[in-house]
Design a protein around this motif. Sequence first.
Motif, short mmCIF file in Angstrom:
data_model
loop_
_atom_site.label_atom_id
_atom_site.label_comp_id
_atom_site.label_asym_id
_atom_site.label_seq_id
_atom_site.Cartn_x
_atom_site.Cartn_y
_atom_site.Cartn_z
N THR A 157 0.82 -1.28 -0.09
CA THR A 157 -0.09 0.17 -0.13
C THR A 157 0.76 1.33 0.19
O THR A 157 0.19 2.15 0.00
N GLU A 214 -4.41 -5.31 -2.89
CA GLU A 214 -3.54 -4.26 -2.63
C GLU A 214 -2.45 -3.95 -3.84
O GLU A 214 -2.14 -2.84 -4.28
N HIS A 260 -2.62 -0.89 -6.56
CA HIS A 260 -1.40 0.08 -7.08
C HIS A 260 -1.39 0.12 -8.40
O HIS A 260 -1.10 1.35 -9.17
#
Length: 862
Positions: free
Chosen positions: A186, A248, A252
């Motif tokens: 993250t 996650e 991204h």
Amino acid sequence: MSNPAVPPRSLAEALRARDDDSLAALLRARPDLITPVPTDLTQLATRAGTRASVVRALERLDLFALRTAEALAVAADPAPYAELERLLTGDAGDPAVSAALPRSLGTLREQALVWGDDDRLRLVRTARELLAPSPQHPSPTGLGPTVQEATAGMSPGRVQEIVTAAGLGSTHDAVSAVASLTALFTNRKRMSALLADLPEESRAVLSRLVWGPPYGQVTSEPAAHLRRLLDLGLLVPTAPGTVVLPREVALHLRGGRAHREVEPLPPAVEPAATHRPQVVDATAAGQAYTALATVEELLKDWDEGGPAVLRAGGLSVRDLKRTAVALDVSEPVAAFWVELAYAAGLLASDGEADERYAATPAHDEWLEQPPARRWARLAEAWLTATRTSGLVGGRDTKDRTLSALGPGLDRGAAPEVRHRVLTLLAGLPEGASPSAGSVLARLRWERPQRREEDLRSRLAEWTLKEAELLGVTGRGALSGHGRALLGATAPRTRDAVSRGPGDERHGQTPPGTAAPKTPDAVSQGPGDKLPVHHRPAPAAEPLSPAEQATASAAAARLLAPLLPEPLDHVLLQADLTAVAPGPLRRPLAEVLDVLADVESKGGATVYRFTPGSVRRALDAGQSASDLHAFLAAHSRTPVPQPLTYLIDDVARRHGHLRVGAASSYVRCDDDALLNEILADKRAAGLRLRRLAPTVLAAQADPASLLEGLRAMGFAPAAESAEGDVLITRAHAHRTPPRSAPEPVPDGPPVPDATLLAAAIRAVRAGDLASTTPRKQGDRPPLSTGELPRTGAAETLATMQAAVLTGEALWIGYVNAEGAASQRVIAPVRVEGGFVTAYDHTADEVRTYPLHRITGVAELAGD
């Protein structure tokens, strides 16, 4: 009411903090929650979280509200507003999405799908289960499970290996290792550096999974670029040969966005062409007249009894084809007219042993009404009917063919879709016809399809076609009477194309500024400008039956001047034809239909006189002099000599031969004519023999004998047993009184204001009774919703004591129907087995039988 300063801990507490207007909006948006009325707000919250209710609520969300709910399903629970906004806008941000988010979040809150303050937004548990990613039900976002969820079944040693390979320090337990890995994935800066060190083949694998589905297949010996992803935890094995991209990592790679496309604003309904409003109204009126003529012709064709009813119900394919040929239309269009007449209550099955379709008594009443009122009845029936003719010829769930007038054609969404499509047309400038694609795109945004069958799109396509057939639209644009049919309100000026509830693209005149007197121009796209007209605004929702009746009457008044006036004359021509230059008055049309055959239809109807048609009129009881007088009275041209000769010639021979029942017989004063018949080879099938010089007997029945002699060129007349000529008139077959089919609603109906007020009052009362603090004494505390239980003597004693002290009590009560409820009362009098008390929950004085009170408890405070 809950303390607004304290954040709600449950959906029930959040509902308890709402005012009555907010609860009314919830029950109006989700009417299934009020059927039956919940006893208190806790039960209302429980019902709002059931799977069936949540599924129905999600299916009625617009695209952006649904995208917002899907984003909350993959966010933390609870999630702050800022996190939700980031999931929808991404790292780069999107002003349009940020501006539209409060509206969509307000919709979710209003419908009790989301609760909590902005710093602790919670999606109801059932909605999260439906929308959150899982192997069995992939998320609409295309995201997979979180790192924590994906590694839940992984050994602690393997987790430590991943942490080490990612360059993170080792930890003492798997929980902290997963937390460390999550923090890495993250962190935008550290994650970018990690991905930059990967080979191009590895990044290509991630790019294929980034927008979903997030699952992929690998072999037992993966290639080096896949092994690298597995070692870093960028791909996590979930089963032998299956890997998943953690949520996650995908976020991204997506730049923080939960969706590839968000579409915060509804797509515009684009005009495809523009016509003068007068041309649109005239075209629609012409089609409305054609619709009336078609329905009349259909019912006239079935006047003496229509096709037989299939054993399973409905019209056979062969009968539908015959009807289509008779109406000179295609089979789908014939199915539409048949279903429309049925929905209007003009035809039904007769219910006899040999069941057939026929006109109803309401059809005769309908024919007596003015044309505009007849059209309004058809249009109103079409707008509100749930039966859908477009399904005819398709298959049901059991692979049976769906037939016209048969079962299985009801679709509860049809009235709402028809009204919405016409409302979108009403939002365009007058005279503008939309492109079908833009209408369908708008409807898909308003209700994104979540089922395999795209029923709403098909209903919208059928609506556009049927509205044109019926004359609601003309040249694709909504007509003036079509606008009135929707329930138009006071005129207003629109400076932009209507884009639906909540859309901020509506043009508005600033306060204190006079509206322009000349039409402005609306920009619909590059180089596209359309004039704006003052016009009524249609109702946003389908009207109530009373409101719809008023709107239909208004539509009829607007349509009446546009319909052609019926004529009382025809133009007779020397080629034995008559031309009706327009619609004819009913008595003239009825006689002419018997006296002549229709040769062609259109703006002018052409009738042809033949020996058979003239004989048909004579069989119906007309004499030659009657026919001559009728034609002379209704023709604007002199009666041609050939037509006069034709009538006289057929009348001279009509009835010269007489046919009666023996088996059957033929009698004639001219024995030479009987000799001619016997000598004719075509009479062999009738098996005639002479009984007397003027009588022939036949083995055929009278009807067959009549047809046989007419086929030979003679003009016989039937006679009764007394020897009188039988006058054959068409027998109009009618069903017993029948009501029009009731629409099948798509779920519970939306409650009206009276029902909403009563329901909210009852729910508030029940909630007061269930949440009021009460003394427990030596008894154990009761669970939520449990009624107090005391003996009859204790109940009576407590009631009598409360009368003296004026204290309020909490009671359990079971009514005569067996329904249990809790109430807070202040006893006033106890006598004769009844207690009279002021009921705080109902806010009135009531009397309760003591034997129906399950128990009583004292309240802890005032």
